[in-house]
Scaffold this active site. Sequence first.
Site, PDB file in Angstrom:
ATOM      1  N   ARG A   1      15.357 -19.252 -28.857  1.00 28.00           N
ATOM      2  CA  ARG A   1      13.929 -19.137 -28.526  1.00 28.00           C
ATOM      3  C   ARG A   1      13.057 -19.649 -29.674  1.00 28.00           C
ATOM      4  NH1 ARG A   1      14.231 -13.316 -27.309  1.00 28.00           N
ATOM      5  NH2 ARG A   1      11.990 -13.148 -27.448  1.00 28.00           N
TER       6      ARG A   1
ATOM      7  N   ARG B   1       2.106 -21.967 -23.894  1.00 30.65           N
ATOM      8  CA  ARG B   1       3.289 -22.157 -24.723  1.00 30.65           C
ATOM      9  C   ARG B   1       3.643 -23.634 -24.871  1.00 30.65           C
ATOM     10  NH1 ARG B   1       5.562 -16.902 -24.305  1.00 30.65           N
ATOM     11  NH2 ARG B   1       7.477 -16.626 -25.472  1.00 30.65           N
TER      12      ARG B   1
ATOM     13  N   LYS C   1       2.835  -9.988 -30.804  1.00 36.72           N
ATOM     14  CA  LYS C   1       1.764 -10.256 -29.835  1.00 36.72           C
ATOM     15  C   LYS C   1       1.586  -9.083 -28.859  1.00 36.72           C
ATOM     16  CE  LYS C   1       3.716 -14.084 -28.318  1.00 36.72           C
ATOM     17  NZ  LYS C   1       4.923 -14.264 -29.136  1.00 36.72           N
TER      18      LYS C   1
ATOM     19  N   ARG D   1      14.593  -4.557 -31.748  1.00 32.23           N
ATOM     20  CA  ARG D   1      13.535  -3.945 -30.951  1.00 32.23           C
ATOM     21  C   ARG D   1      14.038  -3.520 -29.576  1.00 32.23           C
ATOM     22  NH1 ARG D   1       9.489  -9.011 -29.453  1.00 32.23           N
ATOM     23  NH2 ARG D   1      10.935 -10.088 -28.076  1.00 32.23           N
TER      24      ARG D   1
ATOM     25  N   ARG E   1      15.926  -6.216 -24.161  1.00 32.93           N
ATOM     26  CA  ARG E   1      15.748  -7.374 -23.287  1.00 32.93           C
ATOM     27  C   ARG E   1      16.974  -8.285 -23.380  1.00 32.93           C
ATOM     28  NH1 ARG E   1       9.939  -9.723 -24.841  1.00 32.93           N
ATOM     29  NH2 ARG E   1      11.190 -11.605 -24.731  1.00 32.93           N
TER      30      ARG E   1
HETATM   31  P1  ADP Z   1       8.637 -13.539 -26.765  1.00 37.28           P
HETATM   32  O1  ADP Z   1       7.275 -13.970 -27.233  1.00 37.28           O
HETATM   33  O2  ADP Z   1       9.179 -12.417 -27.552  1.00 37.28           O
HETATM   34  O3  ADP Z   1       9.604 -14.692 -26.621  1.00 37.28           O
HETATM   35  P2  ADP Z   1       7.695 -13.162 -24.015  1.00 37.28           P
HETATM   36  O4  ADP Z   1       7.786 -11.887 -23.303  1.00 37.28           O
HETATM   37  O5  ADP Z   1       6.336 -13.715 -24.304  1.00 37.28           O
HETATM   38  O6  ADP Z   1       8.540 -12.932 -25.318  1.00 37.28           O
HETATM   39  O7  ADP Z   1       8.478 -14.310 -23.210  1.00 37.28           O
HETATM   40  C1  ADP Z   1       9.827 -14.132 -22.787  1.00 37.28           C
HETATM   41  C2  ADP Z   1      10.335 -15.402 -22.087  1.00 37.28           C
HETATM   42  O8  ADP Z   1       9.550 -15.649 -20.888  1.00 37.28           O
HETATM   43  C3  ADP Z   1      10.233 -16.715 -22.865  1.00 37.28           C
HETATM   44  O9  ADP Z   1      11.314 -16.900 -23.746  1.00 37.28           O
HETATM   45  C4  ADP Z   1      10.229 -17.743 -21.708  1.00 37.28           C
HETATM   46  O10 ADP Z   1      11.517 -17.892 -21.158  1.00 37.28           O
HETATM   47  C5  ADP Z   1       9.379 -17.049 -20.662  1.00 37.28           C
HETATM   48  N1  ADP Z   1       7.932 -17.370 -20.805  1.00 37.28           N
HETATM   49  C6  ADP Z   1       6.952 -16.505 -21.191  1.00 37.28           C
HETATM   50  N2  ADP Z   1       5.751 -17.102 -21.198  1.00 37.28           N
HETATM   51  C7  ADP Z   1       5.963 -18.386 -20.810  1.00 37.28           C
HETATM   52  C8  ADP Z   1       5.120 -19.510 -20.622  1.00 37.28           C
HETATM   53  N3  ADP Z   1       3.803 -19.442 -20.879  1.00 37.28           N
HETATM   54  N4  ADP Z   1       5.687 -20.679 -20.197  1.00 37.28           N
HETATM   55  C9  ADP Z   1       6.996 -20.762 -19.955  1.00 37.28           C
HETATM   56  N5  ADP Z   1       7.859 -19.744 -20.109  1.00 37.28           N
HETATM   57  C10 ADP Z   1       7.359 -18.560 -20.543  1.00 37.28           C
END
Ligand code: ADP
Length: 210
Positions: A167, A86, A13, A125, A156
Amino acid sequence: MNIVLMGCPGAGKGTQSAKLQQAFPLYHISTGDVLRAEIASGSELGKKLGEIVNQGNLVPDELMISMLEGIVRSTDKGIIFDGFPRTVGQAQALDEMLARLHRSITHVLMIDLPEEEVVNRICSRKQCKKCGAILRVDAEKPVVSCPSCGGELYTRPDDTPQRAKHRLSVYRQSTLPVKDYYQGGGKYTEINGNQTPEKVFEDIAKILQK
Ligand code: ADP
């Protein structure tokens, strides 16, 4: 154009959002980046968020939505929502928020990736601290700095194999139902994410140019 970019962790994404921004006049909102910036600020809120995010759990809907509304209001451009919504609750809240602003989602793009590829990708990554670029690192030929800007690369804290698996299970349980929320509305399209980033982008661009 207001785009929801969906897909499991590691689906690409962030990479596709960067390509989209280069090709179209869109504003990119990554809720993951918004949360990481708050955590890096060291604020009280950031400390609480850090505990949730680093464990690979989801930030509560209400908190996430309240953080997002100001950002959405700050731009008149079309928006790429990356990593949001999400949960079904977030999807409903997003529709309500956009309706209040006389806007709406025009495309929901789901980047599909086989599960066996997911953990593999996440654990290999790194991200650039300076420009945010996401790089795939080969254990045999480790990259020490960002090839685009020379910035420092980091892993990360939620990108370990154990947390990546967690996750993925959070994704299956809370985020996959969002697909049903959007499917059938005429805006939803699935894209094969198991291709080169360039080919994935080609597929996305075709959908947006229809
Ligand atoms: P990835 O898609 O690789 O998991 P992101 O950078 O999108 O990485 O998200 C990292 C973390 O941030 C998620 O695992 C969650 O803990 C939090 N997070 C991100 N977006 C949301 C959201 N819309 N609602 C709740 N938690 C979120």
